[in-house]
Design a protein around this motif. Structure first.
Motif, PDB file in Angstrom:
ATOM      1  N   VAL A  28      -1.773  16.002  19.761  1.00  0.00           N
ATOM      2  CA  VAL A  28      -2.676  15.437  18.723  1.00  0.00           C
ATOM      3  C   VAL A  28      -2.300  14.112  19.379  1.00  0.00           C
ATOM      4  O   VAL A  28      -1.720  13.881  20.748  1.00  0.00           O
ATOM      5  CB  VAL A  28      -0.962  14.782  18.070  1.00  0.00           C
ATOM      6  CG1 VAL A  28      -0.660  13.571  16.993  1.00  0.00           C
ATOM      7  CG2 VAL A  28      -0.711  16.254  17.565  1.00  0.00           C
ATOM      8  N   GLU A  81     -11.858   8.816  15.088  1.00  0.00           N
ATOM      9  CA  GLU A  81     -11.765   9.016  14.075  1.00  0.00           C
ATOM     10  C   GLU A  81     -11.117  10.264  13.800  1.00  0.00           C
ATOM     11  O   GLU A  81      -9.983  11.206  13.075  1.00  0.00           O
ATOM     12  CB  GLU A  81     -12.897   9.753  13.144  1.00  0.00           C
ATOM     13  CG  GLU A  81     -13.618  11.157  13.758  1.00  0.00           C
ATOM     14  CD  GLU A  81     -14.148  10.176  15.296  1.00  0.00           C
ATOM     15  OE1 GLU A  81     -14.444   9.252  15.052  1.00  0.00           O
ATOM     16  OE2 GLU A  81     -15.454  11.416  15.861  1.00  0.00           O
ATOM     17  N   LEU A  82     -11.083  10.750  15.497  1.00  0.00           N
ATOM     18  CA  LEU A  82      -9.847  12.265  15.605  1.00  0.00           C
ATOM     19  C   LEU A  82      -8.587  11.532  15.944  1.00  0.00           C
ATOM     20  O   LEU A  82      -7.191  11.985  15.721  1.00  0.00           O
ATOM     21  CB  LEU A  82     -10.084  12.705  17.047  1.00  0.00           C
ATOM     22  CG  LEU A  82     -11.630  12.994  17.219  1.00  0.00           C
ATOM     23  CD1 LEU A  82     -11.537  13.688  18.521  1.00  0.00           C
ATOM     24  CD2 LEU A  82     -11.438  14.143  16.085  1.00  0.00           C
ATOM     25  N   THR A  85      -4.883  13.191  15.126  1.00  0.00           N
ATOM     26  CA  THR A  85      -4.940  14.266  14.584  1.00  0.00           C
ATOM     27  C   THR A  85      -5.069  15.836  15.873  1.00  0.00           C
ATOM     28  O   THR A  85      -4.802  14.685  16.768  1.00  0.00           O
ATOM     29  CB  THR A  85      -6.366  14.835  14.168  1.00  0.00           C
ATOM     30  OG1 THR A  85      -7.358  14.452  15.482  1.00  0.00           O
ATOM     31  CG2 THR A  85      -6.320  13.821  13.168  1.00  0.00           C
TER      32      THR A  85
ATOM     33  N   LYS B  55      -7.716  27.233   9.521  1.00  0.00           N
ATOM     34  CA  LYS B  55      -6.714  27.361  11.234  1.00  0.00           C
ATOM     35  C   LYS B  55      -6.939  27.769  11.783  1.00  0.00           C
ATOM     36  O   LYS B  55      -5.484  28.993  11.453  1.00  0.00           O
ATOM     37  CB  LYS B  55      -5.616  26.285  10.241  1.00  0.00           C
ATOM     38  CG  LYS B  55      -5.822  25.114   9.901  1.00  0.00           C
ATOM     39  CD  LYS B  55      -4.364  24.157   9.925  1.00  0.00           C
ATOM     40  CE  LYS B  55      -5.190  22.454   9.269  1.00  0.00           C
ATOM     41  NZ  LYS B  55      -3.795  21.888   9.360  1.00  0.00           N
ATOM     42  N   ALA B  75       0.168  24.207  14.556  1.00  0.00           N
ATOM     43  CA  ALA B  75      -0.595  23.228  14.375  1.00  0.00           C
ATOM     44  C   ALA B  75      -1.333  23.884  13.126  1.00  0.00           C
ATOM     45  O   ALA B  75      -2.081  23.316  11.758  1.00  0.00           O
ATOM     46  CB  ALA B  75      -1.886  22.648  15.043  1.00  0.00           C
TER      47      ALA B  75
END
Lengths: 216, 472, 757
Positions: A28, A81-82, A85, B55, B75
């Motif tokens: 992340v 924008e990442l 995430t 995913k 994730a």
């Protein structure tokens, strides 16, 4: 022979290099630098012991890993924008516009002046232990090469083979590969400066240093 | 199975990743694949793109990086991990991490305790001996006494000549060593003492432990294995027969596997081959029951020219060659058996659902490992671009490959050079061999490397070896 | 002309006052400035006679106010005095105190280390009708009135090595040593012989020197001072300081400032005061024996009265040391005794003659008395929570051990050895006879081919294939450690610091701190590990028996805020000091262990730690056990204890020397960061020092080096491998092999007096 002036001029016409910083592994991402135009610096300290400006943090399995700038420059783009995430390994995160240093210009020009020994196959390369020891002790320029000398260990497909140097006698002037990274076929591994060319090479280095403003 | 829908992280690459994905699809499970930059063109990536849901595909830095795999698992919302073979398949620490982390996942493989117990060769040897299962003669604990060591070496030489081996080699290993460090070969008993002392002193200096193991290197034996499957109760353990993996490369890598392990009906042996197959199966089951074996696993055996079997080691994972056993097997008359799917099914908690009596084994099956390599040059891998790769589809043939047939493919240098596994089956060994040759003859495999050189492969080697398969 | 000089001198005195008292407002200084200014403004208009009169008046005023100012001196002012280029230095002393001298091994900057000055000097005087020329070895730091090449008296390792060499020469020549301490601290370079290791070597040797050593402290900066300061008699100049650290250094730590940042002057002043570094403080605590009064605002090169006083005190001190170990001394000793001040003042030391070379009997006694002197120091600086009964019991136990050891190893041991040797000889004789008888039988056996290779007998085959030692169980490898680091209980990944250069993948904390014992499985990098790991994984199960736990670290200087910090450390670690002492076993072998635990105030050493260490050494000596100093980590001497901490350097080293000389085995094992005072004394003096790969070993940390030398040092400067390369340690061990290695060391190293030998 080498036209240093012309080469230098062509570099002067576009004295920048765009460095893409991508995620070394999954995780992340959060950005420490968010605005294009921000100035960042590379590793510093007399021994380059201080890491460069922190660019982002990549957290994976509760391990926060800082990503820092490898070179001095100006942020060209950030993919904010990442932020927050989960990104895949290799995802481009930001680009740095880096004004070439005199050393890098020298390096580019030398690539044209030196004898380049190329990778015969895509593989990981290592110096043979004796040479590796010498380089660790005295730097790459302490190594003198002769034709046919065993120089590399080439590792691919879980197999290792030794690779002998072929080319003119001389000292290793530059090393272009990194440990644990694959080198593609035909990419240079080392740049060798043949003995009689040493004065020429030194002249090139001196010339570039005197003509290249480092200020930016 | 409960209502919970499982999602399997396929922690591997290439053909085994494809087989796992296919098994998931068959079982109605979700999956997520990983790939590296080098592997972008691999078939498993394409399959994940085509068949996967949300995913289901992630690029990672390395298949060897455990944190990478588990981060992707979280994730992607995976609930289980299939390690395939190689990489983390027999790493008990990884298996332990998978099931003990704060967000635990299901481990599709034997429990980490079993992996650890059977992963230690000395431990396995002592366990086998305690159960009166024959193991390769030699020491089963570190020896500190010179006379004892020499005595054992002398007996090993005697054993080797008695068993009809022409080359005699005894190994002296530092028991605290590892990774090839501290191993010496002895070919004659009269030099044993000096080698032993040298190694003992080395071990003392290097590992601060004088203990040595006295073992042997054997030549000219046959390599057999027994396919085992157990469910998580640890009580239901069955076998899927035997395999013979004696055709190997110079570096002792398997090239052809055959099921069953011997063919006494078609070939004459100097010993009672049927009994050997029976014995190794029984012995393997004995150990599997003792440790409550709870997944697929392979018991590897050495069979000497005199027909004596000795347990070599246990592989606590799905193996490359599981397909040959599955090909000749049927459960309740329905075959072939997909052992990968069986492995996943039991790992997710389903009981086995059948006993040994319902498993039938019929006919013969041969697996060829098709590899770009040069058998004449110690099987050196060939690196380059595959331009054409195709074969004639047959009902008796299954090919597992991650190499595309419709587009050229650059062989990544990072990984095993395996291109494809071809499994042919027949009513008996003779038919399987004939079909095998037919397949190899019809195989199209061509390519060039950076220097313009022609692709080298082991197809001729495989063809040459087919005629004498299972002859011993 | 004379008057010009007088005026110049007054101006110099004024600027000296300005230097010492700094920019703060001071009415006395302002008065002097005003008066001198007025005089200078009017000066030329006055008649010569008037000028002379006024200058004399001004001189009187200066004298008066200087005295007044002297009484106002703060500790930090004294530090400035000592550092001032006008302060008298060792060369001035050689010129004015001694009658003749030759400098050895140095001519200004031409010297292996111009900061360390050695001279063979004489004191000549007439006593009665005889002229006596008494030689001494003068050793000390030379500040050279600010000469650049003197490096401020900061001595390099090779300078201290030179000092040691000439101490040995003095011993050979049987002449006293006069040591003059003018150093802000040792120069922190690690190159061989090593700042820390050389000081340790000096301390170890000085502990055993058999000639009198008299030391004079002007500027006693920590380890640098100790390098030549382990003396029988310690004099201190009234305006000097003797401290564990410079006030600036203490303030930097206190204020938690980073490199290059400025520290507030008030904080520095406060630290100087809190460290109790003045002559009076040190006399009160017993770390110097006597204070020599300097003239107001400190001695300068032209204070001839002061040199005369110093000379007298040096003679008196040297005489007194010699008389303390010599038989026939009564009257002279009385005359010299400082106990009755009035009487002492009456006797001129120049008039008492004592021969300064001593016979072999008293020489041995000298080193012993030195030990007794230092053993008794700092006894009030730690907390002893033992009850009276416990204390008495412990004395009785000490005695019992001594007696027991004497009988077992001295008395019976000798007889047993004789008997063993006899048995050995007999066995050897018997063997020869037996071999002769058996030889023909063996030959026949061979000829018959017994043990041939045709068919393997059933039994032989079983021995190859059947389970050996079935009682040993199945699993021979038990990989789990007895102690598990708390870090092994968190589910997270950890990055190896070598990842960038060695390509190490992230490690999972439970694996790394569990199975791997904190060692990167890829590159072998050792993460630091809790000391408890060693307690449980190195020593035999349940074999640890701690002693002297009741001796606790205290706050002897009443350093503000430190009580609180100590209480926190005790609460957090459950320890009572940074030093834990215990008996334990490794594979059944008993040993005494002194552990320095990093979590307790950085493993710093103060009075309690020193005392516990010494008691552990004494215990090992009495019981004939080997001794292990396991240094989990130490940041140095605990600065908040001031000289109470520094004095542990000589104390502990002396204890170690007694133990080693008595035939023990003293093993040192460094684990994490091990720096400064302890390394420069009782650790660095061991002939057997080993390091776990995680260790950093050195005299000063990177920050301090940068601060004092201005040199950037590479990050790997203090790594164990560098220490090994420099010859400071004897080997590097993998943490997972610590137990095996210690056991191996116990068996193969050390002296004659170990109980199991």
């Amino acid at each position: 022979m080498l036209n240093v002036r012309e080469l230098l001029q062509s570099i002067k016409d576009s004295p920048y290099e765009l460095i893409e910083i991508s995620a070394p592994h999954t995780g992340v991402v959060t950005f420490a630098v968010t605005e294009p135009g921000a100035r960042v610096s590379g590793p510093s300290g007399s021994l380059l012991e201080k890491p460069g400006t922190q660019l982002a943090i990549l957290e994976r399995e509760r391990n926060k890993k800082p990503l820092s700038a490898p070179q001095k420059g100006v942020i060209e783009a950030v993919r904010t924008e990442l932020s927050g995430t989960f990104v895949e390994a290799g995802t481009p995160l930001l680009t740095i516009r880096h004004y070439l240093t005199a050393d890098e210009v020298v390096d580019r020009i030398l690539k044209k002046a030196l004898y380049l020994f190329l990778a015969p196959e895509r593989a990981k390369y290592y110096f043979v232990p004796e040479v590796d020891k010498k380089i660790k002790a005295g730097g790459s320029r302490s190594v003198r090469l002769t034709d046919g000398q065993e120089l590399f260990i080439m590792s691919r497909m879980k197999r290792e083979a030794t690779l002998a140097y072929s080319g003119p006698e001389g000292q290793i002037y530059s090393v272009y590969f990194r440990v644990n990274e694959n080198v593609d076929t035909g990419q240079p591994l080392i740049g060798v400066c043949p003995g009689e060319q040493l004065p020429l090479v030194q002249e090139v280095v001196a010339k570039v240093r005197s003509e290249w403003g480092e200020a930016r | 199975m409960k209502a919970k829908r499982h999602k399997v992280l396929v922690a591997n690459r290439g053909e085994i990743a494809i087989r796992i994905v296919n098994a998931c699809l068959k079982l109605g499970l979700d999956f997520v694949c990983v790939h590296t930059r080098e592997d972008h063109a691999s078939g498993h990536v394409r399959l994940a793109r085509e068949m996967g849901g949300e995913k289901s595909l992630y690029r990672v830095a390395s298949y060897h990086d455990a944190s990478e795999l588990l981060a992707v698992a979280d994730a992607a919302g995976a609930t289980a991990v299939h390690p395939g073979y190689g990489f983390f398949a027999e790493d008990f620490r990884f298996a332990r991490r998978v099931v003990t982390r704060d967000r635990p996942l299901t481990w599709i493989g034997p429990s980490w305790r079993v992996i650890r117990e059977l992963g230690d060769k000395i431990n396995t040897k002592r366990l086998a001996r305690r159960l009166n299962v024959p193991t390769v003669p030699g020491s089963d604990r570190p020896i500190y006494d010179e006379l004892e060591a020499e005595d054992m070496a002398a007996k090993l030489f005697a054993f080797q000549s008695e068993q009809g081996f022409d080359q005699h080699v005894v190994l002296v290993k530092a028991s605290a060593g590892g990774g090839g460090m501290g191993i010496e070969e002895v070919e004659r008993i009269d030099v044993f003492k000096s080698v032993y002392r040298r190694l003992r002193n080395y071990a003392k200096r290097q590992f601060l432990d004088e203990g040595v193991l006295i073992e042997q290197r054997l030549f000219g034996f046959n390599h057999l294995e027994v396919q085992i499957l157990g469910d998580t109760s640890g009580k239901n353990v069955v076998h899927f027969g035997t395999r013979n993996c004696s055709v190997q490369s110079a570096g002792r890598q398997k090239r052809i596997e055959v099921a069953p392990g011997f063919a006494p009906a078609e070939i004459n042996y100097r010993f009672d081959a049927a009994r050997v197959l029976n014995d190794i199966t029984e012995y393997s089951l004995r150990i599997a029951r003792e440790v409550c074996y709870d997944s697929v696993g392979t018991w590897e055996w050495i069979v000497t020219p005199k027909g004596e079997p000795f347990l070599m080691e246990v592989n606590t994972r799905i193996q490359v060659e599981n397909g040959v056993s599955g090909a000749i097997a049927a459960i309740g008359g329905i075959g072939p058996v997909d052992l990968v799917a069986e492995q996943i099914r039991v790992a997710l908690g389903e009981p086995l659902g059948y006993d040994q009596g319902r498993i039938g084994l019929k006919g013969a099956s041969i697996e060829y490992r098709i590899i770009a390599e040069d058998p004449d040059n110690r099987f050196a891998p060939w690196v380059g671009r595959i331009e054409r790769f195709d074969w004639r589809r047959e009902p008796w043939l299954t090919v597992h490959s991650h190499v595309p047939t419709d587009t050229p493919y650059e062989i990544p240098t990072e990984y095993d050079p395996n291109l494809a596994l071809a499994i042919v089956t027949g009513q008996d060994l003779a038919e399987a061999k004939a079909r095998g040759l037919a397949f190899l003859d019809g195989l199209v495999l061509a390519g060039r490397n950076a220097g313009g050189g022609e692709l080298k492969s082991n197809v001729d080697f495989l063809r040459k070896k087919t005629d004498t398969l299972l002859v011993f | 002309m004379e008057i010009e000089k007088q005026i110049q001198r007054l101006q110099d005195r004024l600027s000296y006052i300005r230097d010492i008292f700094g920019p703060k407002d001071n009415p006395n200084r302002q008065l002097l400035e005003a008066r001198l200014g007025e005089f200078l403004a009017r000066g030329n208009g006055l008649s010569l006679a008037e000028q002379v009169r006024q200058v004399t008046q001004l001189e009187d005023l200066f004298r008066f106010l200087e005295k007044k100012l002297d009484a106002e001196l703060t500790p930090m002012d004294r530090v400035r005095i000592v550092r001032h280029p006008q302060r008298m230095c060792l060369k001035d002393i050689l010129e004015n105190v001694y009658d003749n001298y030759s400098e050895i091994g140095g001519q200004d900057e031409y010297s292996i280390d111009p900061s360390m000055l050695i001279a063979r000097a004489y004191i000549s005087r007439r006593v009665g009708k005889k002229v006596h020329n008494q030689p001494v070895m003068v050793i000390g730091q030379e500040k050279g009135h600010g000469q650049e090449f003197r490096n401020g008296g900061s001595v390099k390792p090779w300078g201290n090595d030179k000092a040691l060499k000439y101490m040995r020469v003095a011993q050979t020549e049987n002449i006293p040593i006069h040591a003059f301490i003018f150093t802000p601290g040792a120069y922190p370079v690690e190159d061989y012989p090593g700042a820390a290791q050389q000081i340790a070597r000096n301390l170890y040797e000085m502990a055993g020197l058999t000639v009198p050593i008299v030391a004079v402290f002007s500027e006693g900066g920590s380890g640098g001072a100790e390098a030549i300061g382990l003396a029988d008699y310690r004099l201190m100049l009234s305006h000097g300081y003797y401290s564990v650290i410079s006030p600036e250094g203490a303030a930097a730590i206190e204020g938690k400032t980073r490199q290059g940042q400025r520290v507030a002057p008030e904080l520095i002043e406060a630290c100087a005061r809190q460290l109790k570094m003045t002559a009076a403080d040190n006399k009160a605590m017993g770390y110097v024996d006597q204070v020599i009064q300097e003239p107001p605002l400190g001695a300068r090169p032209d204070d001839y009265e002061f040199f005369k006083l110093l000379r007298g005190e040096l003679i008196r001190a040297t005489n007194q040391v010699i008389l303390s170990v010599r038989g026939l001394k009564f009257f002279r000793a009385m005359a010299l005794s400082r106990k009755s001040k009035a009487a002492a003042a009456a006797v001129d030391p120049e008039s008492v003659f004592v021969r300064w070379s001593i016979g072999s009997g008293p020489r041995e006694l000298l080193a012993w008395r030195r030990w007794i002197k230092f053993r008794g120091l700092a006894q009030a600086a730690y907390l002893d929570r033992r009850t009276t009964a416990q204390k008495i019991f412990s004395i009785g136990q000490d005695l019992a051990w001594s007696l027991n050891s004497f009988f077992r190893y001295e008395f019976l041991g000798k007889h047993r050895k004789k008997l063993e040797r006899f048995v050995e000889e007999m066995e050897a004789e018997a063997r020869v006879v037996k071999d002769k008888v058996a030889a023909p039988v063996v030959k026949i056996g061979r000829r018959l081919g017994v043990g041939g290779n045709s068919q393997l007998a059933e039994a032989e085959r079983d021995s190859l294939t059947k389970l050996s030692n079935p009682e040993a169980g199945t699993c021979l490898t038990d990989e789990s450690w007895a102690y598990l680091s708390p870090r092994a209980r968190t589910d997270r990944a950890v990055t190896c610091p070598n990842a960038a250069t060695h390509g190490c993948l992230d490690l999972w904390a439970p694996d790394l701190f569990g199975d791997f014992a904190g060692v990167c499985s890829h590159c072998g990098h050792h993460f630091p590990m809790e000391y408890e790991w060693y307690l449980y994984n190195v020593f035999d199960q349940a074999s640890i028996h701690e002693f002297n736990r009741e001796i606790e670290a205290g706050n002897p200087l009443s350093y503000p805020g430190f009580d609180q910090k100590l209480a926190e450390a005790k609460e957090k670690t459950g320890l009572k000091s940074a030093c834990m002492t215990f008996e334990a076993r490794i594979n059944g072998l008993n040993l005494v262990v002194a552990l320095l635990a990093a979590p307790f105030r950085g493993g710093t050493v103060g009075a309690a730690e020193g005392e516990k260490f010494i008691r552990a050494v004494e215990r090992a000596k009495k019981k004939h056990y080997p001794l292990l100093a396991y240094v989990h980590g130490t940041a140095g001497i605990r600065i908040q204890e001031g000289v109470n901490g520094v004095i542990q350097m000589p104390r502990c080293t002396m204890a170690v020397r007694n133990y080693i000389e008595a035939g023990g085995l003293y093993l040192v094992l460094y684990d994490t960061n091990s720096y400064a005072g302890p390394v420069a004394s009782f650790l660095g003096c061991s002939p057997y020092q080993f390091a776990i790969r995680s260790a950093n070993i050195g005299f000063a940390g990177p920050g301090v080096i940068k601060e004092t030398t201005g040199i950037d040092i590479p990050p790997d400067y203090h790594l164990a491998h560098q220490a090994l390369t420099r010859g400071h340690i004897q080997g590097i061990w993998d943490r997972r092999e610590a137990r095996k290695n210690i056991y191996q060391a116990l068996l193969t190293m050390g002296g004659r007096n170990l109980y199991y030998r």
